[in-house]
Design a protein around this motif. Structure first.
Motif, PDB file in Angstrom:
ATOM      1  N   ALA A 277       0.868  -1.181   0.000  1.00  0.00           N
ATOM      2  CA  ALA A 277       0.000   0.000   0.000  1.00  0.00           C
ATOM      3  C   ALA A 277       0.900   1.226   0.000  1.00  0.00           C
ATOM      4  O   ALA A 277       1.919   1.245   0.690  1.00  0.00           O
ATOM      5  CB  ALA A 277      -0.918   0.016   1.219  1.00  0.00           C
ATOM      6  N   THR A 278       0.556   2.230  -0.772  1.00  0.00           N
ATOM      7  CA  THR A 278       1.405   3.417  -0.889  1.00  0.00           C
ATOM      8  C   THR A 278       0.818   4.641  -0.194  1.00  0.00           C
ATOM      9  O   THR A 278       1.367   5.730  -0.289  1.00  0.00           O
ATOM     10  CB  THR A 278       1.669   3.746  -2.369  1.00  0.00           C
ATOM     11  OG1 THR A 278       0.425   3.936  -3.046  1.00  0.00           O
ATOM     12  CG2 THR A 278       2.439   2.613  -3.036  1.00  0.00           C
ATOM     13  N   SER A 279      -0.296   4.464   0.499  1.00  0.00           N
ATOM     14  CA  SER A 279      -0.886   5.557   1.275  1.00  0.00           C
ATOM     15  C   SER A 279      -1.572   4.967   2.493  1.00  0.00           C
ATOM     16  O   SER A 279      -1.863   3.757   2.550  1.00  0.00           O
ATOM     17  CB  SER A 279      -1.904   6.339   0.431  1.00  0.00           C
ATOM     18  OG  SER A 279      -3.058   5.552   0.193  1.00  0.00           O
TER      19      SER A 279
ATOM     20  N   LEU B 204       4.592  -3.597   7.851  1.00  0.00           N
ATOM     21  CA  LEU B 204       5.795  -2.767   7.840  1.00  0.00           C
ATOM     22  C   LEU B 204       5.322  -1.384   7.436  1.00  0.00           C
ATOM     23  O   LEU B 204       4.917  -1.166   6.291  1.00  0.00           O
ATOM     24  CB  LEU B 204       6.826  -3.296   6.845  1.00  0.00           C
ATOM     25  CG  LEU B 204       7.529  -4.602   7.198  1.00  0.00           C
ATOM     26  CD1 LEU B 204       8.470  -5.021   6.061  1.00  0.00           C
ATOM     27  CD2 LEU B 204       8.321  -4.462   8.495  1.00  0.00           C
ATOM     28  N   LEU B 205       5.350  -0.431   8.373  1.00  0.00           N
ATOM     29  CA  LEU B 205       4.639   0.833   8.208  1.00  0.00           C
ATOM     30  C   LEU B 205       5.564   2.039   8.240  1.00  0.00           C
ATOM     31  O   LEU B 205       6.181   2.326   9.272  1.00  0.00           O
ATOM     32  CB  LEU B 205       3.584   0.955   9.321  1.00  0.00           C
ATOM     33  CG  LEU B 205       2.775   2.244   9.404  1.00  0.00           C
ATOM     34  CD1 LEU B 205       1.900   2.414   8.164  1.00  0.00           C
ATOM     35  CD2 LEU B 205       1.918   2.249  10.668  1.00  0.00           C
ATOM     36  N   ASP B 206       5.635   2.748   7.124  1.00  0.00           N
ATOM     37  CA  ASP B 206       6.348   4.023   7.099  1.00  0.00           C
ATOM     38  C   ASP B 206       5.468   5.077   7.769  1.00  0.00           C
ATOM     39  O   ASP B 206       4.235   5.046   7.642  1.00  0.00           O
ATOM     40  CB  ASP B 206       6.638   4.419   5.648  1.00  0.00           C
ATOM     41  CG  ASP B 206       7.493   5.658   5.537  1.00  0.00           C
ATOM     42  OD1 ASP B 206       8.198   5.984   6.520  1.00  0.00           O
ATOM     43  OD2 ASP B 206       7.452   6.321   4.492  1.00  0.00           O
ATOM     44  N   LEU B 207       6.082   6.006   8.480  1.00  0.00           N
ATOM     45  CA  LEU B 207       5.301   7.038   9.157  1.00  0.00           C
ATOM     46  C   LEU B 207       4.985   8.218   8.241  1.00  0.00           C
ATOM     47  O   LEU B 207       3.984   8.910   8.436  1.00  0.00           O
ATOM     48  CB  LEU B 207       6.051   7.534  10.395  1.00  0.00           C
ATOM     49  CG  LEU B 207       6.235   6.520  11.525  1.00  0.00           C
ATOM     50  CD1 LEU B 207       6.931   7.178  12.710  1.00  0.00           C
ATOM     51  CD2 LEU B 207       4.912   5.907  11.959  1.00  0.00           C
ATOM     52  N   LEU B 208       5.848   8.471   7.265  1.00  0.00           N
ATOM     53  CA  LEU B 208       5.676   9.620   6.379  1.00  0.00           C
ATOM     54  C   LEU B 208       4.976   9.162   5.102  1.00  0.00           C
ATOM     55  O   LEU B 208       5.602   8.688   4.159  1.00  0.00           O
ATOM     56  CB  LEU B 208       7.037  10.252   6.053  1.00  0.00           C
ATOM     57  CG  LEU B 208       7.827  10.759   7.271  1.00  0.00           C
ATOM     58  CD1 LEU B 208       9.188  11.285   6.840  1.00  0.00           C
ATOM     59  CD2 LEU B 208       7.038  11.840   8.002  1.00  0.00           C
ATOM     60  N   LEU B 209       3.656   9.311   5.096  1.00  0.00           N
ATOM     61  CA  LEU B 209       2.842   8.844   3.982  1.00  0.00           C
ATOM     62  C   LEU B 209       2.017   9.987   3.416  1.00  0.00           C
ATOM     63  O   LEU B 209       1.674  10.928   4.137  1.00  0.00           O
ATOM     64  CB  LEU B 209       1.886   7.736   4.448  1.00  0.00           C
ATOM     65  CG  LEU B 209       2.502   6.434   4.952  1.00  0.00           C
ATOM     66  CD1 LEU B 209       1.421   5.572   5.603  1.00  0.00           C
ATOM     67  CD2 LEU B 209       3.177   5.684   3.818  1.00  0.00           C
TER      68      LEU B 209
ATOM     69  N   SER C 108      11.212   4.074  10.113  1.00  0.00           N
ATOM     70  CA  SER C 108      11.296   5.471  10.530  1.00  0.00           C
ATOM     71  C   SER C 108      12.655   6.059  10.215  1.00  0.00           C
ATOM     72  O   SER C 108      13.680   5.383  10.333  1.00  0.00           O
ATOM     73  CB  SER C 108      11.042   5.565  12.041  1.00  0.00           C
ATOM     74  OG  SER C 108      11.309   6.852  12.522  1.00  0.00           O
ATOM     75  N   VAL C 109      12.661   7.338   9.813  1.00  0.00           N
ATOM     76  CA  VAL C 109      13.923   8.035   9.665  1.00  0.00           C
ATOM     77  C   VAL C 109      14.522   8.241  11.041  1.00  0.00           C
ATOM     78  O   VAL C 109      13.809   8.337  12.045  1.00  0.00           O
ATOM     79  CB  VAL C 109      13.744   9.393   8.952  1.00  0.00           C
ATOM     80  CG1 VAL C 109      13.317   9.192   7.522  1.00  0.00           C
ATOM     81  CG2 VAL C 109      12.755  10.271   9.682  1.00  0.00           C
ATOM     82  N   LYS C 110      15.849   8.310  11.130  1.00  0.00           N
ATOM     83  CA  LYS C 110      16.538   8.287  12.418  1.00  0.00           C
ATOM     84  C   LYS C 110      16.206   9.465  13.314  1.00  0.00           C
ATOM     85  O   LYS C 110      16.251   9.349  14.530  1.00  0.00           O
ATOM     86  CB  LYS C 110      18.054   8.227  12.192  1.00  0.00           C
ATOM     87  CG  LYS C 110      18.532   6.871  11.693  1.00  0.00           C
ATOM     88  CD  LYS C 110      20.050   6.837  11.602  1.00  0.00           C
ATOM     89  CE  LYS C 110      20.547   5.457  11.207  1.00  0.00           C
ATOM     90  NZ  LYS C 110      22.013   5.390  11.117  1.00  0.00           N
ATOM     91  N   ASP C 111      15.892  10.631  12.726  1.00  0.00           N
ATOM     92  CA  ASP C 111      15.720  11.822  13.560  1.00  0.00           C
ATOM     93  C   ASP C 111      14.271  12.033  13.989  1.00  0.00           C
ATOM     94  O   ASP C 111      13.922  13.084  14.504  1.00  0.00           O
ATOM     95  CB  ASP C 111      16.243  13.064  12.833  1.00  0.00           C
ATOM     96  CG  ASP C 111      15.517  13.319  11.512  1.00  0.00           C
ATOM     97  OD1 ASP C 111      14.699  12.470  11.123  1.00  0.00           O
ATOM     98  OD2 ASP C 111      15.787  14.360  10.885  1.00  0.00           O
ATOM     99  N   SER C 112      13.405  11.047  13.784  1.00  0.00           N
ATOM    100  CA  SER C 112      11.997  11.227  14.146  1.00  0.00           C
ATOM    101  C   SER C 112      11.677  10.505  15.452  1.00  0.00           C
ATOM    102  O   SER C 112      10.728   9.753  15.549  1.00  0.00           O
ATOM    103  CB  SER C 112      11.081  10.712  13.030  1.00  0.00           C
ATOM    104  OG  SER C 112      11.291   9.329  12.816  1.00  0.00           O
ATOM    105  N   GLU C 113      12.517  10.753  16.488  1.00  0.00           N
ATOM    106  CA  GLU C 113      12.352  10.044  17.764  1.00  0.00           C
ATOM    107  C   GLU C 113      10.973  10.261  18.358  1.00  0.00           C
ATOM    108  O   GLU C 113      10.354   9.327  18.873  1.00  0.00           O
ATOM    109  CB  GLU C 113      13.431  10.488  18.740  1.00  0.00           C
ATOM    110  CG  GLU C 113      13.410   9.742  20.058  1.00  0.00           C
ATOM    111  CD  GLU C 113      14.596  10.122  20.923  1.00  0.00           C
ATOM    112  OE1 GLU C 113      14.375  10.854  21.891  1.00  0.00           O
ATOM    113  OE2 GLU C 113      15.716   9.688  20.617  1.00  0.00           O
ATOM    114  N   ARG C 114      10.478  11.486  18.299  1.00  0.00           N
ATOM    115  CA  ARG C 114       9.161  11.762  18.878  1.00  0.00           C
ATOM    116  C   ARG C 114       8.083  10.935  18.198  1.00  0.00           C
ATOM    117  O   ARG C 114       7.203  10.361  18.860  1.00  0.00           O
ATOM    118  CB  ARG C 114       8.826  13.249  18.749  1.00  0.00           C
ATOM    119  CG  ARG C 114       7.475  13.627  19.337  1.00  0.00           C
ATOM    120  CD  ARG C 114       7.189  15.099  19.171  1.00  0.00           C
ATOM    121  NE  ARG C 114       8.179  15.935  19.827  1.00  0.00           N
ATOM    122  CZ  ARG C 114       8.192  17.265  19.769  1.00  0.00           C
ATOM    123  NH1 ARG C 114       7.255  17.895  19.074  1.00  0.00           N
ATOM    124  NH2 ARG C 114       9.114  17.952  20.385  1.00  0.00           N
ATOM    125  N   ASP C 115       8.145  10.836  16.861  1.00  0.00           N
ATOM    126  CA  ASP C 115       7.163  10.040  16.134  1.00  0.00           C
ATOM    127  C   ASP C 115       7.294   8.560  16.476  1.00  0.00           C
ATOM    128  O   ASP C 115       6.291   7.840  16.580  1.00  0.00           O
ATOM    129  CB  ASP C 115       7.334  10.230  14.626  1.00  0.00           C
ATOM    130  CG  ASP C 115       6.819  11.577  14.149  1.00  0.00           C
ATOM    131  OD1 ASP C 115       6.062  12.216  14.908  1.00  0.00           O
ATOM    132  OD2 ASP C 115       7.165  11.988  13.037  1.00  0.00           O
TER     133      ASP C 115
END
Length: 234
Positions: free
Chosen positions: A35-37, A54-59, A83-90
Protein backbone atom coordinates in the motif's frame (compact mmCIF):
# COMPACT_ATOMS: atom_id res chain seq x y z
CA UNK A 1 -1.32 -17.84 7.39
CA UNK A 2 -1.21 -19.53 3.98
CA UNK A 3 1.04 -21.96 2.17
CA UNK A 4 3.42 -19.10 1.33
CA UNK A 5 3.95 -18.24 5.01
CA UNK A 6 2.91 -15.07 6.77
CA UNK A 7 1.30 -12.29 4.75
CA UNK A 8 3.12 -8.98 5.21
CA UNK A 9 1.72 -5.61 4.21
CA UNK A 10 4.38 -3.08 3.22
CA UNK A 11 3.05 0.48 3.62
CA UNK A 12 5.49 2.88 1.97
CA UNK A 13 5.39 5.31 -0.95
CA UNK A 14 9.11 5.05 -1.81
CA UNK A 15 9.26 2.74 -4.81
CA UNK A 16 12.86 1.65 -4.25
CA UNK A 17 12.17 0.61 -0.65
CA UNK A 18 9.03 -1.25 -1.73
CA UNK A 19 10.99 -3.05 -4.45
CA UNK A 20 13.75 -4.15 -2.06
CA UNK A 21 11.31 -5.27 0.63
CA UNK A 22 9.08 -7.13 -1.84
CA UNK A 23 12.05 -9.01 -3.30
CA UNK A 24 13.66 -9.85 0.04
CA UNK A 25 10.45 -10.87 1.80
CA UNK A 26 9.26 -12.99 -1.12
CA UNK A 27 12.63 -14.76 -1.16
CA UNK A 28 12.00 -15.73 2.49
CA UNK A 29 8.64 -17.27 1.65
CA UNK A 30 6.40 -14.41 2.79
CA UNK A 31 3.37 -13.27 0.82
CA UNK A 32 3.80 -9.53 0.22
CA UNK A 33 1.05 -6.93 -0.14
CA UNK A 34 1.78 -3.26 -0.85
CA UNK A 35 0.00 0.00 0.00
CA UNK A 36 1.41 3.42 -0.89
CA UNK A 37 -0.89 5.56 1.27
CA UNK A 38 -2.54 5.37 4.65
CA UNK A 39 -6.00 5.12 3.14
CA UNK A 40 -4.95 2.25 0.90
CA UNK A 41 -3.31 0.52 3.87
CA UNK A 42 -6.55 0.61 5.87
CA UNK A 43 -8.45 -0.85 2.91
CA UNK A 44 -5.95 -3.70 2.54
CA UNK A 45 -5.98 -4.40 6.29
CA UNK A 46 -9.77 -4.62 6.22
CA UNK A 47 -9.99 -6.82 3.14
CA UNK A 48 -6.89 -9.04 3.33
CA UNK A 49 -6.12 -9.32 7.07
CA UNK A 50 -2.29 -9.39 6.81
CA UNK A 51 -0.22 -11.09 9.52
CA UNK A 52 2.18 -8.13 9.95
CA UNK A 53 2.57 -4.51 8.83
CA UNK A 54 5.79 -2.77 7.84
CA UNK A 55 4.64 0.83 8.21
CA UNK A 56 6.35 4.02 7.10
CA UNK A 57 5.30 7.04 9.16
CA UNK A 58 5.68 9.62 6.38
CA UNK A 59 2.84 8.84 3.98
CA UNK A 60 0.75 10.92 1.60
CA UNK A 61 -2.70 11.64 3.01
CA UNK A 62 -3.35 9.74 6.23
CA UNK A 63 -0.17 9.55 8.32
CA UNK A 64 1.46 6.36 9.51
CA UNK A 65 0.62 7.36 13.08
CA UNK A 66 -3.07 7.55 12.23
CA UNK A 67 -2.86 4.18 10.47
CA UNK A 68 -1.25 2.71 13.58
CA UNK A 69 -3.97 4.13 15.83
CA UNK A 70 -6.82 2.93 13.63
CA UNK A 71 -5.40 -0.56 13.10
CA UNK A 72 -4.79 -1.01 16.83
CA UNK A 73 -8.42 -0.15 17.61
CA UNK A 74 -9.54 -3.44 16.08
CA UNK A 75 -6.51 -5.70 15.67
CA UNK A 76 -3.40 -6.99 17.46
CA UNK A 77 -1.55 -7.56 14.18
CA UNK A 78 2.17 -6.80 14.70
CA UNK A 79 3.23 -3.38 13.40
CA UNK A 80 6.87 -2.60 12.70
CA UNK A 81 7.47 1.07 12.00
CA UNK A 82 9.97 2.13 9.34
CA UNK A 83 11.30 5.47 10.53
CA UNK A 84 13.92 8.03 9.67
CA UNK A 85 16.54 8.29 12.42
CA UNK A 86 15.72 11.82 13.56
CA UNK A 87 12.00 11.23 14.15
CA UNK A 88 12.35 10.04 17.76
CA UNK A 89 9.16 11.76 18.88
CA UNK A 90 7.16 10.04 16.13
CA UNK A 91 8.72 6.66 17.00
CA UNK A 92 7.74 7.02 20.65
CA UNK A 93 4.23 8.12 19.70
CA UNK A 94 3.85 5.17 17.32
CA UNK A 95 4.98 2.76 20.03
CA UNK A 96 2.60 4.33 22.55
CA UNK A 97 -0.17 3.89 19.97
CA UNK A 98 0.58 0.17 19.83
CA UNK A 99 3.36 -0.40 17.31
CA UNK A 100 5.55 -3.34 18.27
CA UNK A 101 8.94 -2.24 17.01
CA UNK A 102 10.73 0.16 14.71
CA UNK A 103 13.58 -0.04 12.25
CA UNK A 104 15.44 3.15 11.35
CA UNK A 105 15.92 4.18 7.73
CA UNK A 106 18.22 3.50 6.01
CA UNK A 107 17.99 -0.08 7.23
CA UNK A 108 19.72 -3.37 6.59
CA UNK A 109 17.39 -6.05 5.25
CA UNK A 110 18.74 -8.64 7.69
CA UNK A 111 17.67 -6.46 10.61
CA UNK A 112 14.18 -6.10 9.14
CA UNK A 113 13.90 -9.87 8.66
CA UNK A 114 15.06 -10.48 12.25
CA UNK A 115 12.49 -8.03 13.65
CA UNK A 116 9.76 -9.70 11.59
CA UNK A 117 10.67 -13.11 12.98
CA UNK A 118 10.62 -11.77 16.55
CA UNK A 119 7.24 -10.06 16.07
CA UNK A 120 5.63 -13.13 14.51
CA UNK A 121 6.95 -15.38 17.28
CA UNK A 122 5.65 -12.99 19.93
CA UNK A 123 2.13 -12.81 18.51
CA UNK A 124 2.04 -16.61 18.25
CA UNK A 125 2.41 -16.91 22.04
CA UNK A 126 -0.60 -16.90 24.37
CA UNK A 127 -1.54 -13.26 25.13
CA UNK A 128 -1.30 -13.80 28.89
CA UNK A 129 2.37 -14.15 28.08
CA UNK A 130 3.13 -16.55 30.64
CA UNK A 131 3.31 -20.08 29.75
CA UNK A 132 3.58 -21.74 33.17
CA UNK A 133 7.38 -21.47 32.98
CA UNK A 134 10.00 -19.37 31.23
CA UNK A 135 13.58 -20.39 30.54
CA UNK A 136 16.10 -18.02 29.02
CA UNK A 137 19.72 -18.89 29.52
CA UNK A 138 20.55 -18.70 33.23
CA UNK A 139 17.15 -17.19 34.07
CA UNK A 140 14.13 -19.41 34.84
CA UNK A 141 10.68 -18.44 36.09
CA UNK A 142 7.83 -20.58 37.41
CA UNK A 143 4.82 -18.29 37.11
CA UNK A 144 2.46 -20.60 38.95
CA UNK A 145 4.71 -20.65 42.02
CA UNK A 146 6.14 -17.13 41.47
CA UNK A 147 9.65 -18.55 41.68
CA UNK A 148 12.48 -16.74 39.89
CA UNK A 149 15.88 -18.41 39.67
CA UNK A 150 19.22 -17.33 38.25
CA UNK A 151 21.75 -20.12 37.69
CA UNK A 152 19.48 -22.34 39.78
CA UNK A 153 19.48 -20.02 42.79
CA UNK A 154 16.29 -18.37 44.04
CA UNK A 155 16.06 -14.64 43.34
CA UNK A 156 14.09 -12.57 45.87
CA UNK A 157 11.98 -9.95 44.08
CA UNK A 158 9.63 -7.39 45.55
CA UNK A 159 6.03 -7.51 44.26
CA UNK A 160 6.70 -4.53 42.00
CA UNK A 161 9.92 -6.03 40.63
CA UNK A 162 8.10 -9.30 39.94
CA UNK A 163 5.25 -7.44 38.23
CA UNK A 164 7.72 -5.54 36.07
CA UNK A 165 9.54 -8.74 35.13
CA UNK A 166 6.27 -10.42 34.21
CA UNK A 167 5.40 -7.52 31.90
CA UNK A 168 8.82 -7.77 30.26
CA UNK A 169 8.39 -11.53 29.73
CA UNK A 170 4.85 -11.09 28.40
CA UNK A 171 6.02 -8.60 25.79
CA UNK A 172 9.54 -9.94 25.23
CA UNK A 173 10.94 -8.91 21.88
CA UNK A 174 8.69 -5.83 21.78
CA UNK A 175 9.92 -2.32 22.47
CA UNK A 176 8.03 -0.91 25.44
CA UNK A 177 7.97 2.84 25.97
CA UNK A 178 8.20 4.25 29.47
CA UNK A 179 4.51 5.18 29.31
CA UNK A 180 3.52 1.64 28.33
CA UNK A 181 5.53 0.15 31.18
CA UNK A 182 4.10 2.61 33.67
CA UNK A 183 0.54 1.72 32.64
CA UNK A 184 1.21 -2.03 32.68
CA UNK A 185 2.79 -1.98 36.15
CA UNK A 186 0.86 0.81 37.91
CA UNK A 187 -2.29 1.07 35.81
CA UNK A 188 -3.68 4.57 35.31
CA UNK A 189 -1.93 5.91 38.41
CA UNK A 190 1.31 6.78 36.63
CA UNK A 191 1.75 10.44 37.56
CA UNK A 192 5.21 11.05 38.98
CA UNK A 193 6.23 7.41 38.58
CA UNK A 194 8.87 7.88 35.85
CA UNK A 195 11.74 8.04 38.33
CA UNK A 196 10.36 5.01 40.15
CA UNK A 197 10.38 3.06 36.89
CA UNK A 198 14.08 3.80 36.36
CA UNK A 199 14.82 2.70 39.91
CA UNK A 200 12.89 -0.57 39.62
CA UNK A 201 14.46 -1.40 36.25
CA UNK A 202 17.91 -0.83 37.75
CA UNK A 203 17.06 -3.02 40.76
CA UNK A 204 15.67 -5.77 38.54
CA UNK A 205 18.76 -5.72 36.38
CA UNK A 206 20.98 -6.11 39.42
CA UNK A 207 19.03 -9.21 40.43
CA UNK A 208 18.47 -11.06 37.14
CA UNK A 209 21.33 -10.12 34.85
CA UNK A 210 24.08 -12.79 35.09
CA UNK A 211 26.63 -9.97 34.57
CA UNK A 212 24.98 -6.57 35.20
CA UNK A 213 27.79 -4.75 33.41
CA UNK A 214 26.91 -6.72 30.25
CA UNK A 215 23.14 -6.45 29.95
CA UNK A 216 21.59 -9.45 28.30
CA UNK A 217 17.89 -9.41 29.13
CA UNK A 218 16.73 -5.83 29.69
CA UNK A 219 18.02 -3.57 26.93
CA UNK A 220 17.67 0.22 27.00
CA UNK A 221 16.35 1.78 23.80
CA UNK A 222 17.73 5.34 24.08
CA UNK A 223 15.06 8.03 24.15
CA UNK A 224 12.28 5.44 23.92
CA UNK A 225 12.15 2.80 26.65
CA UNK A 226 13.20 -0.82 27.03
CA UNK A 227 13.13 -4.19 25.32
CA UNK A 228 13.35 -7.58 27.06
CA UNK A 229 15.07 -10.12 24.90
CA UNK A 230 16.82 -13.44 25.07
CA UNK A 231 19.41 -14.97 22.76
CA UNK A 232 16.83 -16.94 20.80
CA UNK A 233 15.00 -13.73 19.86
CA UNK A 234 17.80 -11.90 18.06
Amino acid sequence: MNKHGATILVVDDEQEIVRVLRHSLSAQGYMVLVATSGEEAMEVVSQRRPDLLLLDLLLPGMSGLEVCRMVRESSNVPIIVLSVKDSERDKVEALDLGADDYVAKPFGINEVLARIRVALRRVARPRNGAAPCYQGGALSIDFAQRHVRLNGKEVALTPTEYGLLKVFITFRGKILTRLQLLKEVWGTHTHGRTHSLHVYVAQLRQKIEPAPEHRRFILTIPGVGYRFTDEAEL
